[in-house]
Design an enzyme around this catalytic site. Structure first.
Site, PDB file in Angstrom:
ATOM      1  N   LYS A   1      37.129 -20.358 -70.411  1.00  0.00           N
ATOM      2  CA  LYS A   1      37.884 -19.098 -70.491  1.00  0.00           C
ATOM      3  C   LYS A   1      39.217 -19.337 -71.213  1.00  0.00           C
ATOM      4  O   LYS A   1      39.675 -18.506 -72.011  1.00  0.00           O
ATOM      5  CB  LYS A   1      38.135 -18.517 -69.094  1.00  0.00           C
ATOM      6  CG  LYS A   1      36.888 -18.065 -68.344  1.00  0.00           C
ATOM      7  CD  LYS A   1      36.124 -16.923 -68.994  1.00  0.00           C
ATOM      8  CE  LYS A   1      36.829 -15.595 -68.903  1.00  0.00           C
ATOM      9  NZ  LYS A   1      35.970 -14.488 -69.445  1.00  0.00           N
TER      10      LYS A   1
ATOM     11  N   TYR B   1      34.278 -23.906 -66.165  1.00  0.00           N
ATOM     12  CA  TYR B   1      34.373 -22.450 -66.332  1.00  0.00           C
ATOM     13  C   TYR B   1      35.766 -22.051 -66.832  1.00  0.00           C
ATOM     14  O   TYR B   1      35.902 -21.352 -67.844  1.00  0.00           O
ATOM     15  CB  TYR B   1      34.082 -21.728 -65.004  1.00  0.00           C
ATOM     16  CG  TYR B   1      34.572 -20.290 -64.976  1.00  0.00           C
ATOM     17  CD1 TYR B   1      33.943 -19.309 -65.728  1.00  0.00           C
ATOM     18  CD2 TYR B   1      35.686 -19.929 -64.208  1.00  0.00           C
ATOM     19  CE1 TYR B   1      34.405 -17.988 -65.721  1.00  0.00           C
ATOM     20  CE2 TYR B   1      36.147 -18.617 -64.196  1.00  0.00           C
ATOM     21  CZ  TYR B   1      35.508 -17.652 -64.952  1.00  0.00           C
ATOM     22  OH  TYR B   1      35.968 -16.352 -64.956  1.00  0.00           O
TER      23      TYR B   1
ATOM     24  N   THR C   1      40.892 -14.606 -66.994  1.00  0.00           N
ATOM     25  CA  THR C   1      40.988 -14.857 -65.553  1.00  0.00           C
ATOM     26  C   THR C   1      42.262 -15.621 -65.206  1.00  0.00           C
ATOM     27  O   THR C   1      42.789 -16.359 -66.034  1.00  0.00           O
ATOM     28  CB  THR C   1      39.756 -15.673 -65.099  1.00  0.00           C
ATOM     29  OG1 THR C   1      39.975 -16.152 -63.776  1.00  0.00           O
ATOM     30  CG2 THR C   1      39.494 -16.879 -65.994  1.00  0.00           C
ATOM     31  N   ASP C   2      42.693 -15.493 -63.951  1.00  0.00           N
ATOM     32  CA  ASP C   2      43.852 -16.280 -63.494  1.00  0.00           C
ATOM     33  C   ASP C   2      43.541 -17.781 -63.479  1.00  0.00           C
ATOM     34  O   ASP C   2      44.447 -18.614 -63.459  1.00  0.00           O
ATOM     35  CB  ASP C   2      44.297 -15.823 -62.091  1.00  0.00           C
ATOM     36  CG  ASP C   2      43.232 -15.960 -61.000  1.00  0.00           C
ATOM     37  OD1 ASP C   2      42.080 -16.312 -61.317  1.00  0.00           O
ATOM     38  OD2 ASP C   2      43.567 -15.714 -59.825  1.00  0.00           O
TER      39      ASP C   2
HETATM   40  P1  NAD Z   1      29.046 -11.435 -63.867  1.00  0.00           P
HETATM   41  O1  NAD Z   1      28.544 -12.835 -63.895  1.00  0.00           O
HETATM   42  O2  NAD Z   1      28.757 -10.594 -62.680  1.00  0.00           O
HETATM   43  O3  NAD Z   1      28.511 -10.643 -65.139  1.00  0.00           O
HETATM   44  C1  NAD Z   1      28.488 -11.199 -66.415  1.00  0.00           C
HETATM   45  C2  NAD Z   1      27.629 -10.297 -67.302  1.00  0.00           C
HETATM   46  O4  NAD Z   1      27.673 -10.839 -68.639  1.00  0.00           O
HETATM   47  C3  NAD Z   1      26.146 -10.254 -66.889  1.00  0.00           C
HETATM   48  O5  NAD Z   1      25.685  -8.923 -66.934  1.00  0.00           O
HETATM   49  C4  NAD Z   1      25.452 -11.097 -67.957  1.00  0.00           C
HETATM   50  O6  NAD Z   1      24.108 -10.715 -68.190  1.00  0.00           O
HETATM   51  C5  NAD Z   1      26.346 -10.861 -69.163  1.00  0.00           C
HETATM   52  N1  NAD Z   1      26.278 -11.952 -70.159  1.00  0.00           N
HETATM   53  C6  NAD Z   1      26.380 -13.291 -69.916  1.00  0.00           C
HETATM   54  N2  NAD Z   1      26.268 -13.969 -71.080  1.00  0.00           N
HETATM   55  C7  NAD Z   1      26.129 -13.045 -72.057  1.00  0.00           C
HETATM   56  C8  NAD Z   1      25.986 -13.122 -73.466  1.00  0.00           C
HETATM   57  N3  NAD Z   1      25.951 -14.299 -74.100  1.00  0.00           N
HETATM   58  N4  NAD Z   1      25.867 -11.982 -74.180  1.00  0.00           N
HETATM   59  C9  NAD Z   1      25.883 -10.778 -73.538  1.00  0.00           C
HETATM   60  N5  NAD Z   1      25.995 -10.642 -72.213  1.00  0.00           N
HETATM   61  C10 NAD Z   1      26.129 -11.763 -71.475  1.00  0.00           C
HETATM   62  O7  NAD Z   1      30.609 -11.562 -64.120  1.00  0.00           O
HETATM   63  P2  NAD Z   1      31.813 -10.666 -63.547  1.00  0.00           P
HETATM   64  O8  NAD Z   1      32.228 -11.216 -62.243  1.00  0.00           O
HETATM   65  O9  NAD Z   1      31.467  -9.248 -63.676  1.00  0.00           O
HETATM   66  O10 NAD Z   1      32.955 -11.040 -64.598  1.00  0.00           O
HETATM   67  C11 NAD Z   1      33.111 -10.300 -65.802  1.00  0.00           C
HETATM   68  C12 NAD Z   1      34.250 -10.898 -66.616  1.00  0.00           C
HETATM   69  O11 NAD Z   1      35.447 -10.865 -65.845  1.00  0.00           O
HETATM   70  C13 NAD Z   1      34.046 -12.377 -66.984  1.00  0.00           C
HETATM   71  O12 NAD Z   1      34.541 -12.553 -68.278  1.00  0.00           O
HETATM   72  C14 NAD Z   1      34.892 -13.133 -65.963  1.00  0.00           C
HETATM   73  O13 NAD Z   1      35.335 -14.348 -66.518  1.00  0.00           O
HETATM   74  C15 NAD Z   1      36.030 -12.154 -65.759  1.00  0.00           C
HETATM   75  N6  NAD Z   1      36.706 -12.219 -64.457  1.00  0.00           N
HETATM   76  C16 NAD Z   1      35.971 -12.154 -63.288  1.00  0.00           C
HETATM   77  C17 NAD Z   1      36.639 -12.134 -62.067  1.00  0.00           C
HETATM   78  C18 NAD Z   1      35.875 -12.062 -60.765  1.00  0.00           C
HETATM   79  O14 NAD Z   1      36.491 -12.208 -59.706  1.00  0.00           O
HETATM   80  N7  NAD Z   1      34.590 -11.815 -60.758  1.00  0.00           N
HETATM   81  C19 NAD Z   1      38.040 -12.206 -62.035  1.00  0.00           C
HETATM   82  C20 NAD Z   1      38.750 -12.278 -63.237  1.00  0.00           C
HETATM   83  C21 NAD Z   1      38.059 -12.267 -64.437  1.00  0.00           C
HETATM   84  O1  DAU Z   2      40.057 -16.007 -59.747  1.00  0.00           O
HETATM   85  C1  DAU Z   2      39.197 -15.311 -60.585  1.00  0.00           C
HETATM   86  C2  DAU Z   2      37.820 -15.943 -60.530  1.00  0.00           C
HETATM   87  O2  DAU Z   2      37.273 -15.611 -59.252  1.00  0.00           O
HETATM   88  C3  DAU Z   2      36.893 -15.481 -61.648  1.00  0.00           C
HETATM   89  O3  DAU Z   2      37.425 -15.876 -62.885  1.00  0.00           O
HETATM   90  C4  DAU Z   2      35.485 -16.069 -61.460  1.00  0.00           C
HETATM   91  O4  DAU Z   2      34.606 -15.543 -62.433  1.00  0.00           O
HETATM   92  C5  DAU Z   2      34.991 -15.682 -60.078  1.00  0.00           C
HETATM   93  O5  DAU Z   2      33.729 -16.294 -59.847  1.00  0.00           O
HETATM   94  C6  DAU Z   2      35.983 -16.113 -58.995  1.00  0.00           C
HETATM   95  O6  DAU Z   2      36.037 -17.564 -58.912  1.00  0.00           O
HETATM   96  P1  DAU Z   2      36.119 -18.332 -57.515  1.00  0.00           P
HETATM   97  O7  DAU Z   2      35.582 -19.684 -57.702  1.00  0.00           O
HETATM   98  O8  DAU Z   2      37.471 -18.220 -56.924  1.00  0.00           O
HETATM   99  O9  DAU Z   2      35.125 -17.412 -56.637  1.00  0.00           O
HETATM  100  P2  DAU Z   2      34.016 -17.786 -55.545  1.00  0.00           P
HETATM  101  O10 DAU Z   2      33.571 -16.508 -54.928  1.00  0.00           O
HETATM  102  O11 DAU Z   2      32.981 -18.715 -56.073  1.00  0.00           O
HETATM  103  O12 DAU Z   2      34.860 -18.600 -54.454  1.00  0.00           O
HETATM  104  C7  DAU Z   2      35.972 -18.027 -53.783  1.00  0.00           C
HETATM  105  C8  DAU Z   2      36.567 -19.098 -52.881  1.00  0.00           C
HETATM  106  O13 DAU Z   2      35.653 -19.363 -51.816  1.00  0.00           O
HETATM  107  C9  DAU Z   2      36.786 -20.434 -53.577  1.00  0.00           C
HETATM  108  O14 DAU Z   2      37.961 -21.041 -53.038  1.00  0.00           O
HETATM  109  C10 DAU Z   2      35.558 -21.261 -53.201  1.00  0.00           C
HETATM  110  C11 DAU Z   2      35.222 -20.730 -51.819  1.00  0.00           C
HETATM  111  N1  DAU Z   2      33.776 -20.725 -51.462  1.00  0.00           N
HETATM  112  C12 DAU Z   2      32.907 -20.136 -52.329  1.00  0.00           C
HETATM  113  C13 DAU Z   2      31.563 -20.067 -52.036  1.00  0.00           C
HETATM  114  C14 DAU Z   2      30.584 -19.436 -53.014  1.00  0.00           C
HETATM  115  C15 DAU Z   2      33.357 -21.225 -50.235  1.00  0.00           C
HETATM  116  O15 DAU Z   2      34.165 -21.743 -49.431  1.00  0.00           O
HETATM  117  N2  DAU Z   2      32.027 -21.143 -49.938  1.00  0.00           N
HETATM  118  C16 DAU Z   2      31.103 -20.594 -50.791  1.00  0.00           C
HETATM  119  O16 DAU Z   2      29.897 -20.587 -50.460  1.00  0.00           O
END
Ligand code: NAD
Ligand code: DAU
Length: 338
Positions: A155, A151, A126-127
């Site tokens: 990572k 978190y 992740t960034d």
């Molecule tokens: P998510 O929380 O929606 O999904 C995570 C999945 O991993 C779930 O299905 C969960 O059951 C599974 N999991 C958790 N622990 C596990 C374990 N020990 N063994 C096997 N499975 C397990 O997450 P996401 O948003 O889909 O993110 C996926 C990946 O991408 C993560 O590594 C996250 O750090 C990375 N990432 C997410 C974002 C974002 O914006 N969501 C951005 C950049 C990177």
């Molecule tokens: O940047 C990549 C990351 O983006 C991933 O690595 C993470 O897994 C993913 O969860 C996400 O992290 P953020 O913390 O940026 O996402 P989130 O949706 O929780 O929040 C986005 C922005 O909005 C952040 O600045 C916090 C703010 N926020 C979030 C929630 C849930 C609010 O202001 N109100 C809220 O209720």
């Protein structure tokens, strides 16, 4: 190619599996997922029932025997590791599961894949490992890691382990670092689906701090494209940045979404800020553009509309994942902070 995808029942994993099976008729995928609160097996049940090239296995990436059994027993060629604890707020409440899965689980997966002589391993990072930016500039792959939440620290730990596996063992690992994803199947604890859900129910929309924190939004399919390009074309040992060229302050995202849903701005509620809240993220993905031919395909306005349309059409999915556990967590979280 036979691929092991971990965390495929989560948000990005689900989208990745769907896209890759549709795009590559010669690929088959085994999905290893623990099914935490964020994993939903039903996301891919249609594939389980009708697609020979897809197989689901419930299990933990921390379990050595189970992982070895899949890698060797199912003749896996390559691994893409999405499995993680992914929500920053939860990591502030309790960092332990983040260290166990995101560091320990990732290392276990790397070690098993090394022993099984897997040809290629993409670790999805992740960034957030880079920490925070001021008003200008962007993260490049050589920006020093400076994680600010449990978190992002977990990572960053796995990114360091990936580097060590490449340098020490010549293990064929690549790392992706992407900005904030949005799109179908995102668990409604993350900003955009949470806003959708609350706005539809005429509930308050919690904005952390002054709402001026900036995120670089990327449609999930574009992140999946980045992971695919890394897997098929990337240089071993390299980390690649991916972003959406869509920097927006949170308050702009909230107001745009309210206007698209035809809901009043009076629903906005400013709440206590997230501790250690990173101010701004922006990605320089010129390395991925030059080496992999990556460019995001969808702008934020179109992507957001497409996402809201999906949530409108899939309210059953939202209801399904809105378990008691999720609601209890969110209610406690707000109560404790405000
Ligand atoms: P998510 O929380 O929606 O999904 C995570 C999945 O991993 C779930 O299905 C969960 O059951 C599974 N999991 C958790 N622990 C596990 C374990 N020990 N063994 C096997 N499975 C397990 O997450 P996401 O948003 O889909 O993110 C996926 C990946 O991408 C993560 O590594 C996250 O750090 C990375 N990432 C997410 C974002 C974002 O914006 N969501 C951005 C950049 C990177
Ligand atoms: O940047 C990549 C990351 O983006 C991933 O690595 C993470 O897994 C993913 O969860 C996400 O992290 P953020 O913390 O940026 O996402 P989130 O949706 O929780 O929040 C986005 C922005 O909005 C952040 O600045 C916090 C703010 N926020 C979030 C929630 C849930 C609010 O202001 N109100 C809220 O209720």
């Amino acid at each position: 190619m036979k691929l092991l995808v971990t965390g495929g029942c989560g948000f990005i994993g689900t989208n990745f599996i769907r896209l890759m099976l549709a795009k590559h008729p010669d690929w088959s995928i085994v999905n290893l997922d623990k099914l935490t609160y964020a994993g939903n097996r039903l996301n891919l049940m249609d594939l389980e029932e009708s697609e020979d090239r897809y197989e689901f296995v419930q299990g933990d990436i921390c379990e050595r025997e189970k992982v070895m059994e899949i890698l060797s027993g199912k003749s896996i060629d390559a691994v893409v590791n999405f499995a993680a604890e992914s929500h920053v707020d939860r990591s502030i409440n309790d960092p332990s599961p983040f260290v166990i899965t995101n560091v320990g689980g990732a290392q276990n997966l790397m070690e098993c894949a090394r022993q099984a002589k897997i040809e290629r391993f993409v670790h999805v990072s992740t960034d957030e490992v880079y920490g925070t930016l001021g008003a200008t500039g962007k993260f490049t792959e050589s920006t020093p890691m400076a994680p600010n939440s449990p978190y992002s620290a977990s990572k960053a730990g796995a990114d360091m382990m990936a580097r060590a596996y490449f340098e020490t063992y010549g293990f064929p690992i690549l790392v992706t670092r992407c900005s904030n994803n949005y799109g179908p199947y995102q668990f409604p604890e993350k900003l955009i689906p949470l806003l959708f859900l609350n706005a539809k129910a005429d509930k308050q929309l919690p904005v952390y701090g002054d709402g001026m924190n900036v995120r670089d939004w990327i449609y999930v399919d574009d992140h999946c494209l980045g992971v695919e390009l890394t897997l098929t074309k990337g240089r071993e040992g390299q980390a690649y940045n991916f972003g959406g060229n869509a920097e927006e302050p949170n308050i702009t995202v909230v107001k745009t979404l309210l206007s698209l849903l035809g809901k009043p701005e009076s629903l906005i509620t400013y709440v206590t800020d997230r501790p250690g809240h990173d101010k701004r993220y922006a990605m320089d993905y010129s390395l991925a553009a030059a080496e992999l031919g990556f460019a995001p395909t969808l702008n934020f306005a179109d992507g957001l509309k497409k996402t809201l349309d999906w949530y409108e059409a899939n309210t059953t999915w939202l209801e399904q994942v809105q378990s008691g556990e999720y609601r209890t967590f969110m209610d406690t979280w707000y109560e404790e902070r405000d």
